[in-house]
Structures are given as C-alpha cells and as structure tokens.
Scaffold this motif. Structure first.
Motif, short mmCIF file in Angstrom:
data_model
loop_
_atom_site.label_atom_id
_atom_site.label_comp_id
_atom_site.label_asym_id
_atom_site.label_seq_id
_atom_site.Cartn_x
_atom_site.Cartn_y
_atom_site.Cartn_z
N UNK B 597 -33.65 56.01 86.74
CA UNK B 597 -34.15 54.65 86.97
C UNK B 597 -35.48 54.52 86.26
N UNK B 598 -35.74 53.37 85.65
CA UNK B 598 -37.03 53.14 85.00
C UNK B 598 -37.64 51.85 85.53
N UNK B 599 -38.89 51.95 86.03
CA UNK B 599 -39.64 50.76 86.41
C UNK B 599 -40.61 50.45 85.27
N UNK B 600 -40.68 49.19 84.90
CA UNK B 600 -41.55 48.82 83.78
C UNK B 600 -42.74 48.04 84.31
N UNK B 609 -40.17 42.24 80.72
CA UNK B 609 -38.74 41.93 80.84
C UNK B 609 -37.99 42.31 79.56
N UNK B 610 -38.61 42.06 78.43
CA UNK B 610 -37.95 42.35 77.15
C UNK B 610 -37.73 43.85 76.99
N UNK B 611 -38.76 44.64 77.29
CA UNK B 611 -38.61 46.08 77.16
C UNK B 611 -37.55 46.61 78.14
N UNK B 616 -32.23 48.97 79.02
CA UNK B 616 -30.92 48.97 79.69
C UNK B 616 -29.78 48.85 78.68
N UNK B 617 -29.96 47.92 77.73
CA UNK B 617 -28.88 47.70 76.77
C UNK B 617 -28.68 48.91 75.86
N UNK B 622 -30.68 52.25 84.40
CA UNK B 622 -31.06 51.14 85.29
C UNK B 622 -32.56 50.88 85.16
N UNK B 623 -32.94 49.62 84.97
CA UNK B 623 -34.37 49.29 84.90
C UNK B 623 -34.72 48.28 85.99
N UNK B 624 -35.97 48.33 86.42
CA UNK B 624 -36.46 47.36 87.41
C UNK B 624 -37.81 46.83 86.92
#
Ligand SMILES: [Zn+2]
Ligand SMILES: [Zn+2]
Ligand SMILES: [Zn+2]
Ligand SMILES: [Zn+2]
Ligand SMILES: [Zn+2]
Lengths: 635, 635
Positions: B597-600, B609-611, B616-617, B622-624
């Motif tokens: 999981x990655x929190x930005x 949001x872009x990063x 994720x893509x 999974x990103x939050x």
C-alpha cells in the motif's frame, strides 16, 4: 456562558407572556426549556403563543407548575376522575414531586388529552399538577412497567442529569466549526457491532453502539472503543437508531466504562432495546460467558435516555442538532439526521432501513432539509441480493401453512423476537380473519409476546394502515383471539400433543431457545413444516437444515441424540426488514437532496464494495468504504 | 515489569562477561543499555563479546565506568594528551560527572579513536573515564557549540529523562498488536506543516511536526494537533526526518503543549533543526507576529533529542523499532522505517527525498528488510514535473556566471540556507579550483555560513565523493579560500562597490533578508545577473521577477520606491532536493520489497492525486491520498 444564554431567553419569555403570568423559574432540562409558573392554566390556554415562542427560540418548551399551586394528591385524583371521561380507562395515577407532574396512564390516552388538549388543560387548571399522559398497553408489558417504575423512582436523579445536560448543550461553542469527521468504530465491511463516531472541534457523538452476537471473542464481538480518539468521559451524546443488539447491545458498557451522558432514541427503541439488552445479559449469564456489564448498567442507560419523536428537531450539543426519521426497519427504527454547526454540514446515518411499505411500517423517509453526507447500510447490497416482493412472500407462506394444516401437521416458524415476528402476526391475523386460512391457534412463545406488547403500547409508530385499523376501526390485530401466549413447559407439551397449529418461537436460527425444543419434538413427523423467514447464519442449525441435512445430532442432558429430520423444510424470502439491492439503489436515487458523498457500512466486505461501486457508476456520487478504525473527513 | 526485563538481561550479561569483570549496575538509558563496571578496560578489550551480546539482547550497549575507578580530571587531561597523537588536534576536554564520560573534542576525531578503537581503549584503561569523542568543525559553528553546552550543563536532567524513557520503552506490551493506523495531521494534499501520527494499541508516534511558513493564520500554518486522538502527554516519540521547518518547525510547540518525551533524528538534523527553529523565532519576533513557543522550548527539545545514525535499529516504544535511512534530500535527511509489533507490519515514511546522486549526498535508500506500507512525498508528482539533469543544470549555471563575470557584473543567487546553498558551494568550488571559472570571490551571507559550518562538522553524512575528498585527499571544499563570510553592512557595501563576484544570500525567494537588500543594490545595473535555483512561491518577489516584472515598488524606511529592474534574470532548474516525477516513479519501481500500500503526501492536491493514480495504473499497487484529519488503517 449558559447563564447568559438563559438570561436572554428569560427576558424574551417575560416580554412575550401575558403580564398576569407569574414565572417562578426558567431552566434547561436536557434539550428542553422548562418554565415554572404559578399560573399554569393561563399559559396552557395560550398554546399558540408557546408554540410560537418555541419556534422563535428554537427550543422545545415545557410548562410546569410552581410547587405553591399544587393540589393535594388525594383530592387531585378525585378531580381527575371527575374531569376525564370513564371511557379513557385510566389504569394508574401517580405524582412526581420533582417535576410537579401527574402521570396518568390510560388505555385511551387520547381521551385524557381531549380535543386539541382541552381535557389536559382542564386538569392543570384544576389541580396545578401538569399532566403527563401515558398509554396503558392493551397487552401488559413488563418492560414498559419496569422502565416507568425506574423513571418514577429516580425522578430526582434524572432531573439532575437533565439539568446538567441542559447546561452542557446550551453552552456557546468554543471553537470554530471548520471540520467534521467520522471514525468507523464497528460494523464497517461487516454486519454486527455497528458504531460510528462523529467528531467536530466542539463535540463528539456516537451513532449506535452494538455487539456482534456471532462474535467469538471480545475482539470480534465489540466495537473498537479503544480507538485513541474515543473517551467515554468527553462524549456528548449517544444516538441509537434501533433496538437490535447489533446497534444497541453495547450501550450499557458505555455506562460501565464511565459515560454519564444521554442516549437519544425513539420511545419504542428505548423499550425494545431494554428488552433485548436484558435478555442478552440473561443468556450470557446462563451460558456462563458473562458480558462486561450487567443489569445495573441497563438501568443507568434507562435513566439517561431521552426519547424523541420522528421529526422533532433537538439540540444535542452546542453545535449539533438531531432529527430522527422513520427508517421502516423495525418499530421505532430511525435514520439520524445531524445538522452540524451553522448548517455547514448535514449528514444522515440510515442505520438499518427498509425502503418498501410493509404490513407493520411505512417505508423509510427520503426527504431531508439538507444533506451532504449519507452513511448507509448494505446488508443486501450485493448484485445478487434481489428479494421477491412482499406479496409473493405472503402467498408462499399461506400456501405452506394451508398444505401443512390440511395434512394435519403443525407449522413451526423460528423467528427473531422483534420485527419479523410482529409482521407475521399481522399477516396471519388478516388471513385467518378473512377466512383464507381456517381458524387455527397461533402460539406465541418466549420474548415475542413481550415485544408484541411493546408494539401495542406504541401504535403511533405503526404503518398508516395499522393505525387506521387501531384508532378508527377499533381493531387491533395484535390482541386478536387467535394469538396465545405460551407459559411454561406444560403448555408447550399440550401444544405438541394437540391439534394442528402455528408456532412462532425464538431463536430465529434454531441456535437455542424454545424454537430448538419445538424442533426436536416436531422434526421426526413428516406432516409438520419448518418455515424459515429470516437469514440463517453459516454454522447455525437453521443453515444446516436449509442445506438439506437429514440427520441432526443434538446434545440433550449431556448425551448426544441424533434426530432424523422428516418434517418439511421451507425457506421463504421477502419478509426482510432490510432493503434489498434494488431498494438500496432506488433509495439513493430518490433521497433528496442528492448527497455529495456516501459512506457504505453494515454489509459483508464484498457487498459493501459492490454497492459502493455500483452507486458511483450509476449516480456519479463519491462513495467511501472505510474499514473499522479508519476516519473520513466529511467537512 | 521493566525490572523483570532488566533482571533477565543482567543475568545474561553476568553469565557472558569474563568472571573478572565487576558489574556495578545495569540500567536503561533511553533506548540503550548501560553497563557500569569497575573494570571498563577489560570490557573494552572484549569488543567482539559486547557486540555479540548487543546482537543477542537486541539492545544497544554502552559501557561506563564506576565512579570508584575514575582518575582525577587534571591528571586525566595530562594522560589523554600523552596517549593521543598531536595531529588529532584536541580543542577541548571536559568531564561529565553524571555519566562518568570524558568528552574530547578534536579536529581529527579518528585519531582519538585510533585503529579499531585502540586509542580510545587505551584512554579508558588509563583514566577510567569513558571517552566520548566529538568532531571540532573546521568552521566553527555557534549552534553546535550551543547544543553541546546545553547538553553538558543539563547532564543530570538528561540522564533522568533518558532513564525514565528507558523504562517506558522496555515495558512489556499491554495489548495485542492487532491493528495499526495513520492519521494525517498536516501536509496531506498540500506542502507544509508535515505531520503524520502512527497509533497502535500500545503506542503513539508522531512523524515530523512542521509548520507552513507561507500560512496566513494558525489554521493554515500549524498541523491539526487538536485532532481528538492526539494528546501530547501520551505520545511515545517524535521522529523528525529532516531539518526543514515544514518538517521540524512545530516541535518546540509540543514541549510547550506538555510533551515530555524524546525526539529521534540524525545528528545533522538536530543541529540544522535547532538553527532553523531559532531563526524562525527570531524572524517572527522581529515581524511582531510571535510564535506560540519560544527559545526555552527549543532548548527543551535539544535536551530530549536522541540522535541516531543511519541503519541503527532502535527500540522507541514497547512495540516499535525505528531505523533511519538516507533520504538524499539535505544533510542528515532520513526515511523512517518502522517495524511494528513482532514484525506484523513494517512501514517507511520517506519525508522529503531525492532519488538521484547529488554533489552533496547519496541518492535515497531503496532497500528495506521488510515493507508493507510506504508513505511518500509528491512535491514534484505531477506529470509535467520533469526536471533537467544535474549535469545540465550545472552547465547552465556556469554559462551564466561566465557571461556575467566577463561583462564585469555581479551574480546574486538568492538561496535557502540549508541544502541548495551547500550544493552550489561544492559546484562553484570545483569549477573555480579546476579553472573553468576564473578565481572570483564567493560571498556567503547570513545563515548560510552557519549551515555550512554544520556540514563541515558532519562529513560522515556527505556523499561518498565528498567524503573521499575530505578524509582521503585532505581537501574540504567548504573551507576553500574562495568563500568569504559576510559580516555586517559595511562589508556588504564593500562587496557592492567592489570587483565582480558571486553572492549567495538568504532568503531564497527575495521575501526578505539580505538577498532583498542585494537585489535593491544590484537590480538597476544591466551588467548584473540574478539567478534563481529554487522554487519561487506564488506572490513572492522572486516569482514576480520570473514573470518578467520590470518595475518593482518596494518599501524603504516607510516610503515606497520603485526599482527599475535592468539586471539579467535567470532561472535554472535541476538543483532541487526533491525527486522529480520520473525519479518518484522510478523509486516506487525500485523500492524493495514491493509495498502493499502507498500513501501519498507532501504535494499540491492535484500532484498528490496524479502521482497516486499513476502509481496505481503503472504498478498496480493500492494507493491512498488521505486528507488532513483522515485516518487510514495499515494493519
Ligand atoms: Zn436491525
Ligand atoms: Zn443491523
Ligand atoms: Zn525538505
Ligand atoms: Zn518538505
Ligand atoms: Zn522532560
């Protein structure tokens, strides 16, 4: 700061009331404003004025008499009997020294109130004591009696509680209301132990506080109250949406744990919740797995409960206003609408809800004054969770009963005490009364009877159709002759050995209780039928029977006996108190105004995620599916 | 419970040490285990044994002498000078009565330690006092002197602090570690006031505690420490990733607000953080907008700081183990790796990081023993945030300097005191030393000099290339003759009126400080150049000049004067201490093990949001992207 607020209010009241009125005292009592006067009769004659005053002050107003004008109780009782017509059937009169109220219990409370309150006004004018009028249920309810007794006996303590609470609620806010957030404390991505925690810079509110009765230990049974932001001693209020234990079962623990504030809910929720909490303690005690709280804490909960009607707007914290709305799930079930700050944010927490007309209840409310965040359940949120119509379900039930009776069998319906049982009673009563089914005794066993009694005490909360029957046609299906309360083992044996009949008994999943006993007696006869109308959890006996098990080993006085199941097993869907998938989606479509954000809770992991993503795809509303222990900012 | 843990440890130590060793006392001092002995020389001769013991006990071990074996200070000083070679250049010797240590400051501390610690062992053997060896920076640093003085003077209090902390850390855990969660307290969906709060059932850790210097009021400047789950008095530890004020600026407030626990960071972070915090208080005081804390609280912070080297595994709570790793952003900047519970969960919080080799530092570390959750910055996380290479940036800089010098102009480089300034110094020194630019004075104004002094005190934290230059080739670029410290207004006037030169001065965005003064003096002469190497915030004078403004009204002694900008304005990208978009994506690709999981964080809303969605893509991780005040469960 409270006193400043109160001073302002006093001034306004003095200006607006007729000069003749002598106001002895004005004070806060919980969310209400109480005016003590030596001329209660003058005020009660000016109902419009009080209503207007309440609207302008945005407070609920109660008028009480000053001690000096109270008539002596014995004389007062005589006077009341003079004023109130006999047909009201008064069953009890008692006096509350603390609040200067006379509590009149009657079978027809409407006749004690009189047209537009005329009789009630007449009482206060004559005896000084302000009448508080309660309904005597047509079926006597132990729980309601117990609650009323508790409140009567602790009137002084309760007044103190309410007074302190009033001062807390009516403080000025300390901080700017620039954020609001919700923490999932239980019942997210799961069903059971529902608990949602609202925090603003000024206050902290708990929405529901349930247990997971299927939990295997503390960690899976109870909500995460050890979450760091939660502390019982700075909690402002608890709101309970409905009585089911997965929403109300852990409230007594809060009082054990140091909470000393109010619980807000509807009157039926208070009654039913007390019933279920006491039963839960009982069962746990018998199974030698005692709960971390006891009857004392249930009592404390009763003393701290403030009941609200649907639609009644109430201040519950300096920056939060609560309104409960019908949720259509069980008697008294509510959606909680919270107005935060000066209208910066409005949220609705649905609790469990049914967006469909049922026999018992109106469908859930969809219109709110304002709405930014909706927190909704998703018990049947999966794509596949489409249930047959009510109508279809009733036909299925009748067909099964008809067939079974014709072959001389008995019908056992294991059912949860609150909600579905009463729904079935209304259905059965109608079909028997109209002759579609021949007259046959319907046995009501265990707690169902008590829950039904509570239903009869609160007819205002039933569907319009039932209210019409009860109030205008003088016909109350719950007190029909076809229903028989079962008292003890002897009567049960008589039923088993007797003529064909229908038996409603708890528990609903045959996990214990009398339904299991009936099952043992009835299962080996192929004439009988077992009808499931509710969800059977994985691992329960009910579920095994649904899967087709024909040999059931059961413990009996230490030994295991294998029962050969020959009775007919039938599952009837469509009686659920929850909205099915289509109704959930329809609800989101209809709810007004359209929310900006939807949090999905009260569903298995997959169902929660499926419903949330369907809502997003269909309606383009942002959805969130927090895990327990996660916090989401709503403002 | 601590004492039980300690008893066990004592027993193990006794069994393993040679029988001749007399252990006087064993106790915890912060995260370390201290053994007091009457034979420190025997123990120090058994270095391998101690290392092995430390490994087995999973504790850092310090050996101290029992008071009874200490030599008299005067004699001890003589002895030290006998033992240590003159070339070590000892500048100060002092004795700490509380810890029984002798603090030896030397220009070449390596020579006081000796090969494999031989000289240091010789000292303890001869004088009893355990040597603590510190580097005397080649450029004297006021801040480091101040910190050392504070620690010396408060040795007794500090020992007490560490002792208490040690007992807290080495308690047994009270609760099962079945969850862990992170609350975003500041610096999420924004840059500034970084603050992340880790909670487990057993402990509470704050990661960074910064201010937003561009904030307009309390609500936008400071982290949301009023979040309900946070209370300074039950916080276990604060970890500071690096000295920039957006990560360390609010730490003194914690001490004001009741915190009394440790701050963990690298030694350079402690030094630079103190420098920046004091400067912040100063500026705020001068601008008559005082901060909610003062110098007293910075001092308290120093007394509570525990410095860690990269790679040093340290218990910071009963269930949490911290390791700092190089982040490549500024001197001492670190990524924090947290090992939670018995390895149930591992997270890395990157702080600010540069995933590219720079002149000053090695690139950020990508390998961790375990990793489930990664919390990463996104300052340059937008698609468009691609920067030119370092090499290209250096060429651009040199070209501009060359052209300006040739036409007889001066080059003003407004620059932030810590990080980029030293990077430029290393570049300039090399180009001048190798003759690519003719020798020209480089003036270092304001706080940059002090920050550079701190760099010279901690060469171990510099890039391998610089370390090689300093340690093996005896060449330290920072102390080159080309650099001149500017002392006061007279010297500034001399510079302005003098020959062509290069001027490095704060503030970096021309929002005040001496760089603004230089600008005023230099801007109306078309021979001069202004070079921006860092980010210019919207609204700053720097940004306006970048946009091409040619007339600048500036207040001066109450009046407004309009400056006509004729000097050349140049922006050079590529010197950033942050990873650009490509480096951020590359980092996620390279980091090992692959996180679940990655929190930005630490980026404008859009960039965050872009990063996150690109990660994720591209990598299907999974990103939050939590908002401030939101909580995410990581376990
Ligand atoms: Zn329910
Ligand atoms: Zn429920
Ligand atoms: Zn930074
Ligand atoms: Zn930063
Ligand atoms: Zn302290």
């Amino acid at each position: 700061m409270v006193s400043r607020v109160l001073e302002e209010i006093k001034k306004t009241i003095m200006q607006r009331l007729p000069a003749r009125v002598q106001v002895a005292k004005v004070e806060f009592e919980g969310p209400e404003l109480v005016i003590y006067t030596k001329n209660p009769e003058i005020i009660s004659e000016n109902g419009d004025l009080i209503r207007e005053l309440a609207k302008d002050l945005r407070k609920r107003i109660i008028i009480r008499s000053d001690r000096s004008v109270l008539m002596e109780p014995e004389k007062a009782i005589e006077k009341i009997h003079e004023i109130v017509p006999k047909e009201a059937e008064i069953t009890n009169i008692s006096f509350d020294d603390v609040t200067c109220e006379v509590i009149i219990e009657a079978k027809k409370p409407g006749l004690v109130i009189g047209k537009y309150g005329s009789t009630s006004r007449e009482i206060v004018k004559n005896i000084g004591w302000a009448p508080k009028i309660l309904r005597t249920p047509p079926i006597s309810s132990e729980i309601i009696q117990r609650i009323r007794r508790t409140l009567r006996k602790n009137s002084k303590e309760r007044k103190k509680i309410l007074h302190q609470l009033g001062n807390r609620i009516h403080q000025e806010t300390k901080y700017e209301n620039d954020w609001a957030r919700l923490t999932a404390i239980g019942g997210f991505r799961e069903v059971g132990r529902s608990c949602l925690y609202l925090q603003t810079p000024n206050s902290r509110i708990l929405l529901d506080c349930g247990v997971n009765v299927a939990g295997t230990d503390e960690k899976t049974s109870y909500p995460f109250l050890n979450v760091p932001e939660f502390a019982p001693d700075n909690l402002d209020a608890v709101i309970i949406t409905h009585a089911h234990l997965d929403h109300s079962g852990f409230v007594p623990y809060l009082y054990h744990y140091g909470y000393d504030g109010p619980v807000y809910c509807t009157t039926p929720t208070r009654d039913l919740m007390t019933l279920l909490q006491l039963d839960h303690i009982d069962i746990a005690y018998r199974e030698e797995q005692p709960l971390p709280f006891n009857v004392k804490h249930v009592k404390k909960c009763i003393k701290h409960t403030i009941t609200l009607d649907y639609g009644e707007v109430t201040d519950i914290a300096p920056d939060i206003r609560l309104t409960l709305h019908n949720a259509g799930h069980i008697l008294g079930s509510a959606m909680a609408h919270l107005h935060i700050g000066d209208g910066q944010h409005n949220m609705v927490y649905t609790g469990d809800f049914k967006y469909e007309q049922s026999r018992l209840l109106e469908p859930a409310v969809t219109r709110f004054p304002r709405l930014e965040t909706l927190v909704m359940e998703s018990t049947y949120g999966g794509k596949e969770d489409v249930q047959p119509s009510r109508n279809h379900a009733e036909k299925e039930l009748i067909k099964t009963i008809y067939t079974t009776l014709r072959r001389g069998g008995k019908i056992l319906i294991p059912v949860f005490a609150v909600g579905r049982a009463q729904e079935l009673m209304v259905v059965l009563e109608e079909y028997i009364r109209t002759g579609i089914i021949h007259e046959v005794p319907v046995y009501i066993d265990g707690m169902i009877w008590e829950a039904t009694a509570i239903h009869t005490a609160r007819p205002e909360y039933l569907s319009k159709d039932l209210r019409d029957q009860i109030f205008h046609m003088g016909h109350n299906p719950f007190i029909s002759d076809i229903f028989h309360k079962v008292n003890g083992m002897d009567e049960r044996m008589d039923i088993i050995e007797g003529e064909p009949s229908i038996i409603l008994s708890t528990s609903g999943m045959l996990t214990g209780g009398n339904s299991l006993e009936y099952f043992k007696w009835l299962c080996e006869n192929e004439k009988n039928s077992l009808v499931f109308v509710g969800y059977q959890a994985e691992g329960s006996l009910g579920r095994r029977l649904q899967k087709g098990w024909k040999e059931i080993p059961l413990k009996e006085e230490g030994k295991t006996r294998v029962y050969k199941v020959k009775m007919d097993i039938k599952t009837i869907e469509g009686f659920s108190g929850h909205s099915d998938r289509r109704q959930l989606m329809e609800y989101v479509k209809r709810v007004s105004p359209r929310p900006e954000k939807i949090l999905v809770c009260h569903g298995d992991n997959y169902k929660t995620l499926d419903l949330a993503s369907s809502i997003y795809r269909t309606y383009k509303i942002e959805t969130k599916t927090p895990l327990n222990l996660e916090t989401v900012r709503i403002q």
